[in-house]
Design a protein around this motif. Structure first.
Motif, PDB file in Angstrom:
ATOM      1  N   SER A 252       0.955  -1.241   0.072  1.00  0.00           N
ATOM      2  CA  SER A 252      -0.226  -0.053   0.071  1.00  0.00           C
ATOM      3  C   SER A 252       0.868   1.176  -0.118  1.00  0.00           C
ATOM      4  N   ALA A 253       2.146   1.219   0.734  1.00  0.00           N
ATOM      5  CA  ALA A 253       2.889   2.298   0.801  1.00  0.00           C
ATOM      6  C   ALA A 253       3.406   2.601  -0.656  1.00  0.00           C
ATOM      7  N   PHE A 254       3.544   1.718  -1.381  1.00  0.00           N
ATOM      8  CA  PHE A 254       4.226   1.635  -2.612  1.00  0.00           C
ATOM      9  C   PHE A 254       3.197   2.022  -3.803  1.00  0.00           C
ATOM     10  N   LYS A 255       1.979   2.387  -3.681  1.00  0.00           N
ATOM     11  CA  LYS A 255       0.919   2.367  -4.248  1.00  0.00           C
ATOM     12  C   LYS A 255       0.785   1.259  -5.419  1.00  0.00           C
ATOM     13  N   LEU A 256       0.905  -0.121  -5.085  1.00  0.00           N
ATOM     14  CA  LEU A 256       1.005  -1.118  -6.018  1.00  0.00           C
ATOM     15  C   LEU A 256      -0.485  -1.617  -6.093  1.00  0.00           C
ATOM     16  N   PRO A 257      -0.773  -2.383  -7.312  1.00  0.00           N
ATOM     17  CA  PRO A 257      -2.021  -2.859  -7.325  1.00  0.00           C
ATOM     18  C   PRO A 257      -2.124  -4.135  -6.316  1.00  0.00           C
ATOM     19  N   ILE A 258      -2.870  -4.048  -5.663  1.00  0.00           N
ATOM     20  CA  ILE A 258      -3.340  -5.261  -4.613  1.00  0.00           C
ATOM     21  C   ILE A 258      -4.617  -6.292  -4.520  1.00  0.00           C
ATOM     22  N   ILE A 259      -4.022  -7.532  -4.745  1.00  0.00           N
ATOM     23  CA  ILE A 259      -5.413  -8.329  -4.878  1.00  0.00           C
ATOM     24  C   ILE A 259      -5.247  -9.154  -3.535  1.00  0.00           C
ATOM     25  N   SER A 260      -6.222  -8.784  -2.624  1.00  0.00           N
ATOM     26  CA  SER A 260      -6.171  -9.280  -1.091  1.00  0.00           C
ATOM     27  C   SER A 260      -7.122 -10.488  -1.084  1.00  0.00           C
ATOM     28  N   VAL A 261      -6.895 -11.547  -0.320  1.00  0.00           N
ATOM     29  CA  VAL A 261      -7.698 -12.441  -0.105  1.00  0.00           C
ATOM     30  C   VAL A 261      -7.885 -12.825   1.537  1.00  0.00           C
ATOM     31  N   TRP A 262      -9.180 -12.933   1.887  1.00  0.00           N
ATOM     32  CA  TRP A 262      -9.596 -12.821   3.368  1.00  0.00           C
ATOM     33  C   TRP A 262     -10.240 -14.025   3.719  1.00  0.00           C
ATOM     34  N   GLY A 263      -9.863 -14.850   4.775  1.00  0.00           N
ATOM     35  CA  GLY A 263     -10.432 -15.834   5.164  1.00  0.00           C
ATOM     36  C   GLY A 263     -11.244 -15.593   6.578  1.00  0.00           C
ATOM     37  N   ASN A 264     -10.773 -16.026   7.676  1.00  0.00           N
ATOM     38  CA  ASN A 264     -11.545 -15.840   8.912  1.00  0.00           C
ATOM     39  C   ASN A 264     -11.609 -14.369   9.394  1.00  0.00           C
ATOM     40  N   THR A 265     -10.493 -13.498   9.014  1.00  0.00           N
ATOM     41  CA  THR A 265     -10.734 -12.018   9.064  1.00  0.00           C
ATOM     42  C   THR A 265     -11.551 -11.250   8.175  1.00  0.00           C
ATOM     43  N   VAL A 266     -12.027 -10.246   8.459  1.00  0.00           N
ATOM     44  CA  VAL A 266     -12.499  -9.326   7.426  1.00  0.00           C
ATOM     45  C   VAL A 266     -12.312  -7.860   7.321  1.00  0.00           C
ATOM     46  N   PRO A 267     -12.414  -7.460   6.201  1.00  0.00           N
ATOM     47  CA  PRO A 267     -11.930  -5.896   6.004  1.00  0.00           C
ATOM     48  C   PRO A 267     -12.798  -4.931   6.819  1.00  0.00           C
ATOM     49  N   ASN A 268     -13.883  -5.239   7.360  1.00  0.00           N
ATOM     50  CA  ASN A 268     -14.657  -4.542   7.890  1.00  0.00           C
ATOM     51  C   ASN A 268     -14.311  -4.191   9.312  1.00  0.00           C
ATOM     52  N   PHE A 269     -12.810  -4.884   9.913  1.00  0.00           N
ATOM     53  CA  PHE A 269     -12.180  -4.479  11.054  1.00  0.00           C
ATOM     54  C   PHE A 269     -11.369  -3.345  11.021  1.00  0.00           C
ATOM     55  N   GLY A 270     -11.406  -2.849   9.486  1.00  0.00           N
ATOM     56  CA  GLY A 270     -10.676  -1.521   9.058  1.00  0.00           C
ATOM     57  C   GLY A 270      -9.203  -1.675   9.121  1.00  0.00           C
TER      58      GLY A 270
END
Length: 326
Positions: A252-270
């Motif tokens: 993210s700091a390098f402003k790269l394209p990021i494809i993220s895969v989420w399992g038991n955790t959720v992006p809603n945690f912020g």
């Protein structure tokens, strides 16, 4: 003004504090000193940060540095960890301090009863609550990650690499990682050169993937580089495929394209990739509609329900398609 910032761990959490450090230095005043206290094992994340006046570290206990910190005569402590240890440290220093809404109750409700009371707010924005009274606001410039000159890697010279996609194959907890077969299937569908990144604990997995995919152009650098060197290789990639990991935040700091895969955790945690104004670079893959998710705010070493649907039911074709679009 002399300010001490506290965050003991871990990789991603410390990288996420970088906007606070930058904005403190740039907004409080020309002579503002910004100090940082973290664990010794994470000092490489901060050593080359030009916005820091001084870095302090502990091995295990805060008592190791109390005397030195008192001698610094800080004006203010910014607590971005907010646990019993930091509260004890602040009490011993006896100076003015501020913190952020950690939302432990909201996280507990979410993981235990699936009641989502989490605000639609990234943790970086919550961190800024801790410096509001100092007149500091978010400059919306995103995260920082600085690499020392001695850790910059010439990927062409050292590994014969041209263009490539980076893949962070690990994660601290098994429930945050794609199972081997799913990861193998995804890598097989990725076009072009692939570089595997991770720590020493990921090295064996990387070698197993190489054996399983003998016809793919894969370079396994897991366990062969330090964190800054891995960041250098990451910085030169076209995109990153990652789980919910520290390397995601460095990307993210390098402003790269990021494809993220989420399992038991959720992006809603912020805690998703933080790139203000560049959300188009981010794609999030998660299995929605599972009544058991999230089952933890950090992770488990095995699925509590034994079915692991949050990873087993991932749309692997959609993941590889997003990677191939860069």
């Amino acid at each position: 003004m002399k300010v001490l910032v506290l965050r003991f761990s871990s990789i991603g959490d410390i990288v996420l504090t970088s906007p606070i450090v930058r904005c403190l230095k740039q907004q409080v005043g020309e002579n503002c000193e910004v100090h940082f206290l973290t664990k010794q094992g994470f000092k490489d994340l901060l050593t080359d940060n030009p916005y820091l006046t001084k870095l302090h570290t502990i091995n295990k206990e805060i008592d190791e540095v109390i005397a030195d910190l008192k001698a610094e005569q800080f004006d203010h402590v910014v607590d971005l960890h907010k646990n019993l240890r930091t509260k004890r440290l602040i009490a011993k220093l006896g100076i003015k301090n501020s913190s952020f809404p950690k939302l432990n109750i909201e996280k507990w409700l979410y993981t235990n009863f699936k009641v989502n009371k989490m605000p639609k707010l990234h943790i970086v924005d919550r961190y800024f609550e801790a410096v509001k009274e100092l007149g500091v606001s978010n400059d919306a410039m995103g995260l920082d990650f600085f690499i020392g000159a001695d850790n910059e890697i010439d990927v062409k010279k050292h590994f014969g690499l041209g263009k490539y996609k980076a893949v962070a194959i690990g994660a601290q907890f098994a429930t945050k990682r794609l199972p081997f077969e799913q990861l193998q299937h995804t890598l097989n569908a990725i076009e072009g050169n692939i570089v595997l990144l991770g720590g020493p604990t990921d090295k064996e997995l990387g070698e197993e993937l190489l054996k399983a995919l003998p016809n793919k152009a894969i370079t396994n650098l897991c366990g062969k580089l330090n964190l800054q060197q891995s960041a250098s290789v990451l910085k030169q990639s076209k995109a990153l495929l990652t789980h919910d990991t520290g390397l995601m935040h460095i990307a993210s700091a390098f402003k790269l394209p990021i494809i993220s895969v989420w399992g038991n955790t959720v992006p809603n945690f912020g805690m998703y990739a933080y790139m203000p104004g560049k959300q188009d670079l981010l794609s999030i893959h998660e299995v929605k509609g599972l009544k058991c998710r999230p089952c933890s705010k950090i992770g488990h070493q095995s699925c509590p329900k034994k079915h692991f649907k949050c990873m087993m039911n991932q749309d692997l074709e959609a993941i590889s398609k997003d990677v191939n679009s860069h």
